[in-house]
Enzyme design. Sequence first.
Site, short mmCIF file in Angstrom:
data_model
loop_
_atom_site.label_atom_id
_atom_site.label_comp_id
_atom_site.label_asym_id
_atom_site.label_seq_id
_atom_site.Cartn_x
_atom_site.Cartn_y
_atom_site.Cartn_z
CE LYS A 22 14.99 31.68 -21.92
NZ LYS A 22 13.75 31.39 -21.21
CB SER A 23 16.97 24.87 -21.01
OG SER A 23 16.00 25.39 -21.87
NE ARG A 120 3.99 31.19 -21.61
CZ ARG A 120 5.27 30.86 -21.65
NH1 ARG A 120 6.16 31.68 -21.13
NH2 ARG A 120 5.64 29.73 -22.20
CB SER A 166 5.68 20.56 -22.05
OG SER A 166 6.29 21.42 -21.10
CD GLN A 168 8.57 25.74 -19.85
OE1 GLN A 168 7.38 25.84 -19.65
NE2 GLN A 168 9.29 26.71 -20.38
CG ASP A 314 12.34 28.01 -27.17
OD1 ASP A 314 11.11 28.18 -27.11
OD2 ASP A 314 13.01 27.55 -26.22
CE LYS A 341 6.74 27.50 -26.36
NZ LYS A 341 7.19 26.69 -25.22
NE ARG A 345 8.03 33.33 -28.63
CZ ARG A 345 8.87 32.74 -27.77
NH1 ARG A 345 9.14 31.45 -27.90
NH2 ARG A 345 9.45 33.44 -26.81
NE ARG A 387 13.10 31.72 -27.10
CZ ARG A 387 14.30 31.63 -26.52
NH1 ARG A 387 15.36 32.15 -27.09
NH2 ARG A 387 14.45 31.01 -25.37
C1 S3P Z 1 11.93 24.92 -22.09
C2 S3P Z 1 11.04 24.15 -22.81
C3 S3P Z 1 10.21 24.70 -23.89
C4 S3P Z 1 10.76 26.03 -24.39
C5 S3P Z 1 11.10 26.97 -23.28
C6 S3P Z 1 12.15 26.34 -22.37
C7 S3P Z 1 12.69 24.26 -21.02
O1 S3P Z 1 8.90 24.91 -23.43
O2 S3P Z 1 9.84 26.64 -25.27
O3 S3P Z 1 11.63 28.18 -23.79
O4 S3P Z 1 13.69 24.82 -20.53
O5 S3P Z 1 12.31 23.15 -20.65
P1 S3P Z 1 7.85 23.71 -23.23
O6 S3P Z 1 8.30 22.88 -22.09
O7 S3P Z 1 6.55 24.37 -22.92
O8 S3P Z 1 7.83 22.94 -24.50
#
Ligand code: S3P
Length: 428
Positions: A22-23, A120, A166, A168, A314, A341, A345, A387
Amino acid sequence: MSSRLIRPAKNILGSMRLPGDKSISHRYAMLAALAEGKTRLSNFSTGADCASTLSCVAALGAQVTRSEDHTIEISGCTLSAPAGPLDCGNSGSTMRMLAGILTAQPFSSELIGDDSLSHRPMARIVEPLSQMGARITASEGGRPPLHIQPAKGMLNAIDYAPPTPSAQVKTGILFAGLHALGETSVEEPFRTRDHGELALRAFGAEVTRSRGRVSIRGGQRLHAIEALIPGDISTAAFFLCAAAIFHDSNLVFENLMLNPTRSALLDVLYQLGARVSVIDIEERHGELAGTVKVEHHSLRGATIRGPQAAQLIDELPVLAAIAPFTEQGIEIRDAGELRVKESDRIASVAANLRKMGAQVTEHEDGLSVPGGQTLHGAELDSAGDHRIAMAFAVAALRAQGDTLIHGADTAGISFPGFWSALDAVTER
Ligand code: S3P
């Protein structure tokens, strides 16, 4: 919302090839929209989250074609103003990373999400992008929707240390940095997943890393790529943990993503006592992928904290869900991020474990689950969180009696084929 009945299993056996991570799928799709030429992505994630990203880039003018075999083609373009709000669905990654791209565009946009995403935190991305000169505002309490207006002139480069690690946020800043004047850097004391950096390099940008500082120079051009996306290790986590709790189990994954910033679960399973072997490994566009086999061996216990908790973020729900089947239990600390999340969780795992009759201590930043416990079938709630649904499907396989999981179709956020794939490797 659909419910699923899970009957106890005898064993987990078989081999799997999972849909793309996914990432990586999110990042490749976003960069493909900006790149010159047509990008071809095989084994793209089948989850609803990545479909949200594809719809957003299509609404921004990129031409997206999808084949039945999950190959996606994206023709990059100069992005254009969307006709309406960009719907990120349940996907925090879509909202935070796309924000980085949109702040540099000469048009206004609005990013919206579903009920869970609308609760969020977004200040973590709004703050650094504003420092770059972006005109971006969140709604009350730093929540979505995000409103973005064209910046006055070019974005300026920043040197930023996110207060919460993070990937993201790091990626969103680097994506904005691609369009900024000067060199943008993100400092991270704990290394978070590095798919953003690797994806930027794959599409032709120069990104450097030195002593925990990742930097990108603005004004670089991207070119299209062809890629086979490695299988999602965070989805594999459910099957890996299922195999780890059954005697005589044997499960093989082909084309599984093995990026070291994502594969900490393999180390934890090994540390717990499971037999984990990496049979072959190759590198494509900087990402590692390979064949992995997992077999049961009695599971001891583990404490997960600090940088390891961030790297396993995750995978923590499923590790907590199988903790009762270990000898000494699992303690998780420094994982307060779990509370923001797709659901809280920590609370959802604790509530479902208790419904199954387990003893569990909830901490502000984690959970302690003693080992050597028996779980009983129960009626559980996914809390609308993919999840959580999948973690408890795994725990239910070794419970005494049947378990009913409400809101089970939320698994489709990351893996719509989850239930049939689980059936295919379960022996009853
Ligand atoms: C992700 C980073 C993680 C993860 C999320 C996907 C990503 O979050 O929990 O499911 O693809 O960069 P954070 O960036 O908030 O740590």
